[in-house]
Every structure is written in C-alpha cells, then in structure tokens.
Design a protein around this motif. Structure first.
Motif, short mmCIF file in Angstrom:
data_model
loop_
_atom_site.label_atom_id
_atom_site.label_comp_id
_atom_site.label_asym_id
_atom_site.label_seq_id
_atom_site.Cartn_x
_atom_site.Cartn_y
_atom_site.Cartn_z
N THR A 87 -41.60 87.57 -10.40
CA THR A 87 -40.85 88.89 -10.43
C THR A 87 -40.81 89.88 -11.64
O THR A 87 -41.43 89.32 -12.54
CB THR A 87 -39.08 88.51 -10.39
OG1 THR A 87 -38.99 87.89 -11.45
CG2 THR A 87 -39.10 87.59 -9.07
N ASP A 88 -40.52 91.15 -11.56
CA ASP A 88 -40.56 91.72 -12.72
C ASP A 88 -39.84 91.33 -13.82
O ASP A 88 -40.20 91.44 -14.96
CB ASP A 88 -40.08 93.18 -12.50
CG ASP A 88 -40.63 93.94 -11.42
OD1 ASP A 88 -42.11 93.65 -11.23
OD2 ASP A 88 -40.50 95.11 -10.75
N GLU A 89 -38.54 90.56 -13.28
CA GLU A 89 -37.77 90.00 -14.68
C GLU A 89 -38.59 89.03 -15.20
O GLU A 89 -38.56 88.81 -16.53
CB GLU A 89 -36.44 89.74 -14.16
CG GLU A 89 -35.56 90.66 -13.40
CD GLU A 89 -36.24 91.03 -11.90
OE1 GLU A 89 -36.69 90.41 -11.17
OE2 GLU A 89 -36.11 92.31 -11.82
N ASN A 116 -41.46 86.78 -19.96
CA ASN A 116 -42.79 85.80 -20.48
C ASN A 116 -43.70 86.52 -20.83
O ASN A 116 -44.74 85.62 -21.33
CB ASN A 116 -42.92 84.78 -19.13
CG ASN A 116 -41.55 83.91 -18.96
OD1 ASN A 116 -41.55 82.95 -19.75
ND2 ASN A 116 -40.87 84.24 -17.94
N CYS A 117 -43.89 87.68 -20.90
CA CYS A 117 -45.13 88.32 -21.36
C CYS A 117 -45.11 88.81 -22.85
O CYS A 117 -44.86 89.94 -23.08
CB CYS A 117 -45.77 89.44 -20.42
SG CYS A 117 -46.35 88.73 -18.76
N ALA A 126 -51.55 91.49 -19.15
CA ALA A 126 -51.35 90.16 -18.23
C ALA A 126 -50.26 90.80 -17.36
O ALA A 126 -50.34 90.62 -16.11
CB ALA A 126 -51.03 89.02 -19.03
N LYS A 127 -49.30 91.37 -17.78
CA LYS A 127 -48.12 91.75 -17.04
C LYS A 127 -48.95 92.81 -15.76
O LYS A 127 -48.06 92.68 -14.46
CB LYS A 127 -47.37 92.54 -17.86
CG LYS A 127 -45.76 92.66 -17.25
CD LYS A 127 -44.83 93.86 -17.97
CE LYS A 127 -44.79 93.38 -19.64
NZ LYS A 127 -43.87 93.97 -20.28
N GLU A 128 -49.49 93.42 -16.28
CA GLU A 128 -50.07 94.56 -15.05
C GLU A 128 -50.93 93.77 -14.15
O GLU A 128 -50.81 94.15 -13.08
CB GLU A 128 -50.66 95.97 -15.62
CG GLU A 128 -49.52 96.77 -16.61
CD GLU A 128 -48.65 97.21 -15.69
OE1 GLU A 128 -48.70 97.56 -14.42
OE2 GLU A 128 -47.26 96.82 -16.10
#
Lengths: 571, 571
Positions: A357-359, A364-365, A96-98
């Motif tokens: 954002t990355d943060e 959250n992932c 999901a993050k990617e």
C-alpha cells in the motif's frame, strides 16, 4: 537461491507444509484468482495460499485473511535485468517506491554511474542505500570504471576492488563488460576482472553493440553471458546463437523492443528478458517500468503469457534465482494483480506476500546511510570555473549525428564552427573529478537547440559535465551554473537559467521526493524543447550518452572526439 | 559450474582466448562441421575449435590436429538425468565404457540399490568406483533407504548420513523422494531429509507416480523439483504446471516416452529431459542409452533439435550445469558426431575434446576401489537355507496383475494356490541382509511362467531375494541357489538351474566384461522366456519391481503384500 523454504526455520517449514495440506489456515488466500502458470504458459483458476512470504499452494484454501480476486489475474513480480538506478535521477528509495507500484519486485542494478564518480565508495553507497528496501535489489559490480582508456572518471575500479564485493549475498556478478576492445586485445586489467569473475562463479553481463563474427566469439569465450545492446533481430539471433542471453532494453533513450519483438517467442524467448538500463523517473511515473515493456510487447504482438514470463521467470533463470518468477509452492510470493492482462493495468502489488500500500511504501522505503558516505557523495564537483575562451575552436572537429530513439551516433563530416542553420552545435565535456581542467570538444547535429546552452553533470560514463550550445559564452555560463549547483541539469536561454534540476548526490541523483523530481525533470525537458531541441530525442539522456566512448560511432570525451570503431582519438 | 574456464589457470585462460581469436592454433579443429545450436534450434555450419577441453570458437580455425567432418553433425554429449547404475547389472566402469560409446557423457546417478544393501558404504563404494572415469558421474544421494516402512533393507540412511556427502563436488542433491506418504504425513525422518537438502541448496528429485491435486501440491511444497514417474500427458502437464521438471523415462521395464511424446515441444520441452532410471546392460548394448530415447522421440515425431536439446542442454539447466549441453565458447567439449541426425547413428564420441576410441576407453575405464569396500560388497548374503515348507500357503493372498511395459500393477483378486491354467504363480520375497528369516508371499498373474521357478537378488528396493514359481519346491531350490552364488539371477526348470548370472557385488552387479555380462543376461532372459514368461515384460526387471512398495497398486515385501494406495499390509 534454490528454495524459498531456505528462509524458514524447521518449525516454520512444517507449518508451511500444514498450510499446503489445508490443515491450518494460510496467512493470506487470494480467492477466485486467475493466475499465470509460467511452466505451461496457461492462465488458470484457483485459490492461492500464501504463507511465510511464499506461495504455499493453489486449489481450495482458507486464510486468516482472504481477498476476493473476482477473477483478476495474478502474475509473478517483474524483474529488471539491468538498470542503473542513478539514471532515474533519484535516490534508490525514491526509485524503489515508484517502480514497486509498477510491479517491479526485483532488479539487478549496476551502480556504474556513481562508481565512475566515487569508485568503490559509490558501490558501497548503493549497497547501503538499498539495504532493507521492500524491493530485492541485487548487484552486478561495475566492471569498466572507467569505461575504457579514453574516459576520464573520478576513480578506477580494478579486479581486486571488485573482489571485495563477491561475498555479499546480494552480488550476482560483474556488470556490463563494455570494454570490448580491452577484451579483444586481452588487456591485463580487463582479463584480470573476467578471470576473477569466472573463478568466483560471478555472472558476467555484457554490453557489446553491433559486434559480430570473430570479435563476438572472443567476447563470449572470455566468459560474457549476456548482452543488452542489440538493435536488430539479426544481431540478437547471432548473439543468442553463440550463447548470450539477451536483455531487451527499453529505456528513456535506448529503445529496442520494437526491433526485437520477434525475440518474444520460441526458441528465442527462453533466453530473452527485459531491462531498462537507463530510464528517467519521469518515464517510470508516466509510462511505467517493466510493466511498460510488457504492455508494449503485447501491443506489438507478443503472447501475453510469454511477455510476463520473460519479465519474471526467464530473468530468474539467467541469474540463477530459482525461487522466483512463478506462482507455485516454494516460490517467493512476489506478485502483481492486473485488472486486464493485455493492458497490464496494475491494481495491486505484493512483495513476499505483503500488499504494498502507499502507507507501507512510505514507511518502508527509507535508506539507512552512514554519514561518511553521505558526505562524500555530496562533494563531487572538483573543477575550475570555465571561460568562453577555453571553448574557442581549434580548427576542424568531427560532427556526431544523433539518431531518434537510439544511442549510437553517425558520422556527419567535420565542422569548424557552430552553424545553427545547419543544426551544427558545439558540445564540450569538462572534467569535474580531479580538477585537471581537461575539456574535450566536438560538434553535434540532430539535437536542434536554437538558443542558449544545455548542460548536465550526468554524462556517461565518467559523469563529467557535458554542455551543448549555440555559443561558447552560453556553454561556459551553463557549465559554471552546474558547478555552482553541485551537479544537476539545466537549460540556459542565453540570458538566464530558465530551468534547473539539482542532483546533489554525486552529481547524479536528486534528493527530492518523486513528484518534485518528476516536476523538475519535466521542467528542464520542457525548457529544452522550448529552445528547439528535437522531440525525437531526450535532451538530457541522449546528450549524456554522446560522452560514452564504448558505443559507435563517435563520442566526445574530456580528451576530445573518440572514433569508436577505429578506437582512436581524433587529432 | 557456470564456466568451463574456471578449470583453467590464468595463462591457460589467455591461451584459450588466443585460440578463439585465431592467434594460435587450437588443439583440435573439427573442419566443415554441421552442429546443433541449442539456443536457436538451428543446425549450422563452421569449423569448431577446441582448446583446454572446451569449445573455443566456431568460424574459420586452424588446429594442431584437424578432423574433416565432411558435413557430419556435432551434437552436445548426452546426459542421463536419473539412473541407477546398479540396475544395468554391471559395475560403473563397465557401464561407463558402454554408455560412452552411445554418446552419454554425463549422468546423474542415484546409488539407491547398493545403498539399500550396504547403507552409506554403498554410496561410498559408488563414489570411489566412479572417480576418474571418463564420464562425468554426478550423484544424487539416496533419500529413501529403506523406501518406506514396509521395506526391509540392509541399512537405513538418515538425514545426518546423507549430509556427510553434501560437500562432495560431485553431489548435486538428494535422489528420488519416493516416500510420498511420508511427505504427506510429514513423518519426522522424511522431513529432516527435505529440510536438510533445502538448507544445503541440494536439489530434491522426486518419484511420485500418479499423484495429483492436493497431494501433489504438498509434495512440491516440501521442496521436490522433478519427477520421472509420469505415464500420461495429463499427469505430466499437471506436474509441470506446479513447477516440477519432468524426466521422461525410457528404461528396460518402465517406458513412458510414447505416452509423453508431446512433452518434446514447447512450452513443455524447456523443462523436460530424458532418463533411463533402470536399464539392463543388454538393452544399452543392443538399442542404446540416451541415444535410443532421442532416436525413438524423433521417430515418434519430435523435432530433432528439440530432442537433442532435451538430452543435453535442458538437463544441464535443471541441474545447474551451466557449462554443458551446448556447442559454444566456454562450454565443455563433450560431443557426439552423428552420421545421420534422425537415426542418431553415432560415429564418434568426444569427452572434454578427447576422442573416446576403444583403446582409450579400455585404458581409462578402471575403478580404483579400497579393499575394505570391495570386500564388504562381496559378502551380502546373510540368510538361512529355505525349505519348501516355509512357502506353503496360509489361506488367501492378493494377486498382483502385471502390465506390459509398465511398473505399476493391478489388483486381480485373491488366490489360495498356484493355478498355472489361470497363470497364477506364487511369489515370495526373502530377507537376505540380517538373517531374520522373514519371508513375504503373494500371487502374481501376467508373468506366464509354465515350469520351475525364477529368482533374483535384485528386488527393488531392499534387494532381498524375490522368487516366482510354479511350485514351492522349485522356488526354494531357486532361492537357495541364489544364496549359494552370493547373489545373481537364475532360471530353474524344476530339475536344474538352466541359466544363471552371478552378481557378486552386493548381489546387484556382475564383475564380467560387458560382452560376457550381456551374454549371461541374455541367457537368463532366453531361459526365462523358454519356460513361458510373457514377452511383454522383462522376466527380471519387471519381477524385481513387484517388490517395491512405493509404486501402485500392490507389492510383495518380506512382510507380505502391501496395498500401496491404502498404505497397509494385507492381513
């Protein structure tokens, strides 16, 4: 869902309307934006107001927060219409993050791979592991576990097993009905599933490579609504014409966009969308996810507005997600900011109005999983140690021909032994779920390996272990190493394991972070290519599909070679 | 509904699949048919097999019954996306019988007229009166009864009144939200209705002539999904662009197809459909219903495939009727046989695979109504006798200008008396539900009456009695005659009622058979034209809309003249 406003309380709804009317400030306003209007296929200008996670209005707006878009373009968040997260080789939160970074804000996933290993617990695992992630992960319940009677999986999923998931609000239907033969012969277990789906208003996704004429008609009559296996325009137009929605697949091994590029215009595009099906995390990180398909479609001549629309609104139409895929009041504020429409250069991605954002993604992932399912997923190697003797030839066996960029195989006669000069390798599939000791064998050409063996516990669809090698000894060593690892992919050069990638979750997914997973996956790929594997195919993804007995022509299972069109085991 | 097969038992479903597979005969096969494939916009050839009311397959089939189509063309049954059955002036069973002959197999009706007279009982009346008819009659619950605060109707429908109907399987949403002002100001009663619809996944149809910009944005944000009041392409494209589906209306008085013909192509046609809104039974019998719109669209340049598709499949897409509008396995076998595609010459109509012969329609178009509702509908004239003195002028009043073929009016200054030489007639609206004695007056130009008076108890939306006349005496006599009749339309020449058409059901609908109703309706029209009424307008339909205070510019209500854009009563 019809309306995003359904998520609002009455007072939030009134507040939302006040924002639209310009009476109070929006939470966020994108000033000076260009945006895609998917209803008239135009790129337009205006301030875009966002409130309560939804688009509230377009025009002149003031916001608590304002971002100057400087004319950059806003397009709706992308939807992957059919994906097996497991095939990325990483866990859902890593995927999901990617994928979110690449603009994918919703997917329809089919947890078919893990279900073949763990049964309904596999489905539960994926539901738990995706709950609360900042990507909308909707489910299609695996309809063919095992894929068919030739496939020896870790569990069987029956109609009654599927039904327990139909009330889940993230479940939209039943996934790729690949047992075309079971449908055609109205086999009881298959018909129970389609009938149950129909009674419960569950969409039925299809998977029917190359079927046509009366067989296609039967397939559609059973209730199937879509297909993602078209490889030619003729095939796609015939399927569209009987009412199937077409998902154009562009995965790691199966890539159909180029052949199907003419679907990206009317009258075809309004019932065509994009999916990746099976795509390694490395390819997502390097080339992209749905953004990659849009980019490629535009390069191949698609109108940008149509390509973006297929990737969002049209997929929403098929799944009945009426509240997404457009930049318009009452639609979910999932969107992508692109610097350049044609190259799909992504600057920012927003989910329900929140910038990813990355943060934010880092925080959250995170999957919340019960210990029971976690533990179960980590113990899925139940098989004996393999000796080279078990792999000795038993007379002549069919040779499967691999085709660059395709999942189907060709018939290349018979062979009785490995012949490197003719690129004839031995391949075997080892049952790993129930300790049966079953091993099925055949030969493969077109793979190109010159030395050692390659093995993986990702082997569609039952996810037994498949090994391909230049000798029985190398194959046995490779398989035993996979068994030791608890699942994974590896390359054995005849002396040593020169690269390996552990997949401890069901033998399918890594627990590494994306960068590490990518690095390991690249290492096993590079190691495979260094031993001679043909660059036109993916050493692991393509190999993993040679075990799947629902794609023509020939496949290798734990029972031996399956002749798919003839629907028989080779004897 | 997603699947027609949902109507089948398990064994019927298997039988259906056997038909598709050609293993058993179909109930009906249309041999040598040409048919429209709405998915690829092609006219194709094949035998069409029908089983259990659904299309079972297309190819080569044998049937228990076979009809040789001799190359004639099969198109999906037509859908009227928005119609007030009451405006045909006949009861639902009479309407259904006639409209079915014209190929309309499904409608979305808004019982708004009878609801303005009888409240929720009016909605119940129409639900009962349409149950079991061989046309699919789906409902949108009237959202604006009364239409707004200026309209004095027989009842009021609140959000909680509407909610009682949301569980009915024939109810798809709430009907034309015409109180644009109530939405813009977020008036509590209006917002309660939209919020309730949203919470219950009910579609919200719109009605918003000429709104644009921020006001349109607010309207869409409230949850409105469609509009049928566009009169120019600019208006339609702006509305499409913010996400509204467009219903192109072609009724008796409001006719927008010519202005909107460019909607009949991509990218607009995939979110545009047809409706009649208000259409007299005479026009349906003489020119047709949705078939008339298709015919006219083709004559105006629309691609036949697109026009037929908008009239069936696209309307189905909007309403989520996924099982209709296509000739494909699993779709409902509602279809029309046309001798000529361009002229829409209809030879036969089939509903769920059954041919609608005259005998079949005669036997099956019968309403089953409870005595209580029947009785209530027959007693809706509650008003005093009117004297000419009540209609004497009180100084200057605004003059409404009528426009040929349009529902909107223009501002034509003020007048203090009738002036036939300048075509300035007096018009008055008489409250008839609650015996209040309210009478509102104004002047009208563009109507053309030279003698006597014309009156009708059909007067949108409250359906009070409207009369227009060349003298106060004639108006009073005409209104009193309507009162005596228990509702209807009539033409008074100054001496005698020279034509009348009784509408005893709620003062809106005749109980005559279609031929008699047509004849009576023609008689009142001819009588009206014989007294000088302008041929560019409909003497009754156009007049009836001059009472509706939600269409610009000026309207006459029981309270007097309403200035719609200013949203005030003239003083």
């Amino acid at each position: 869902m019809v309306y995003q406003q359904k998520n609002m309380t009455r007072s939030e709804y009134e507040e939302f309307l006040k924002v639209t009317a310009g009476e109070i400030k929006a939470e966020l306003v994108l000033k000076n934006a260009t945006y895609l209007d998917v209803f008239t296929n135009q790129f337009k200008q205006g301030d875009i107001a966002i409130s309560h996670g939804s688009f509230a209005g377009i025009g002149k707006y003031k916001g608590e927060k304002e971002i100057d878009m400087n004319g950059k373009t806003i397009v709706p968040g992308f939807i992957d219409a059919h994906i097996h997260i497991e095939s990325t080789t990483v866990t859902p939160e890593i995927f999901a993050k990617e994928a979110l970074k690449h603009g994918t804000t919703a997917i329809l996933t089919d947890p078919h791979e893990i279900a073949n290993v763990m049964g309904v617990d596999g489905v539960k695992y994926m539901l738990e592991a995706t709950e609360g992630l900042p990507m909308d992960i909707f489910f299609m319940i695996p309809s063919c576990v095992p894929s068919c009677e030739f496939d020896e999986s870790g569990a069987e999923i029956l109609a009654r097993d599927m039904e327990q998931f139909f009330d889940d609000k993230r479940v939209y239907g039943i996934a790729e009905l690949m047992d075309v033969n079971g449908v055609a012969t109205r086999r009881t277990d298959v018909i129970e599933k389609t009938f149950s789906a129909i009674q419960n208003d569950m969409l039925i996704d299809g998977h029917a490579p190359m079927i046509s004429g009366p067989q296609l008609m039967s397939y559609v009559a059973a209730g199937v609504l879509s297909d993602h296996e078209c490889s030619t325009m003729d095939e796609a137009i015939e399927k569209l014409g009987v009412g199937l929605w077409i998902m154009i697949r562009e995965g790691t091994a199966g890539q159909n966009l180029e052949a199907l590029i003419d679907l990206c215009k009317e009258p075809y595009c309004s019932r065509s969308m994009f999916c990746t099906d099976d795509r390694h995390i490395t390819d997502i990180m390097k080339e992209g996810h749905i953004d990659n398909i849009i980019r490629k479609a535009i390069r191949l001549g698609a109108e940008p507005a149509e390509a973006y629309k297929m990737a969002s609104y049209t997929a929403g139409c098929y799944f009945g997600l009426r509240d997404r895929g457009a930049i318009s009041p009452g639609f979910l504020a999932d969107f992508v900011v692109v610097n350049d429409v044609n190259s799909v250069e992504i600057e920012k991605v927003f989910k329900a109005g929140v910038e990813l954002t990355d943060e934010y993604l880092e925080a959250n992932c995170k999957a919340k999983l019960s210990d029971e399912l976690k533990d179960k997923a980590h113990h899925t190697m139940n098989m004996p140690v393999v000796s080279p003797e078990m792999l000795k030839s038993k007379g002549k066996l069919p040779v499967l021909g691999l085709v660059d960029g395709q999942l189907y195989t060709t018939r290349e006669g018979l062979a009785s032994k490995i012949d490197l000069s003719a690129d004839i390798l031995k391949a075997a599939v080892f049952e790993r779920h129930k300790n049966t000791g079953h091993i099925g064998m055949g030969y493969i050409t077109g793979y190109g390996l010159k030395q050692g063996a390659i093995a993986t516990s990702v082997a569609h669809d039952a996810h037994n272990i498949i090994a391909i090698g230049t000798s029985e000894e190398a194959m046995a060593n490779a398989v035993n190493a996979i068994r030791e690892m608890g699942g994974g992919m590896l390359v054995y050069d005849g002396q040593n394991v020169i690269a390996s990638y552990a997949l401890p979750v069901a033998g399918l997914m890594s627990e590494e972070d994306a960068m590490t997973a990518k690095q390991k996956l690249e290492e096993v790929h590079e190691a495979a290519y260094s031993l001679g594997v043909n660059k036109g195919i993916d050493p692991f993804m393509t190999l993993s599909f040679t075990a799947l007995p629902v794609i023509p022509e020939l496949r290798i299972t734990t029972h031996g070679v399956v002749d798919v069109p003839a629907w028989t085991l080779y004897h």
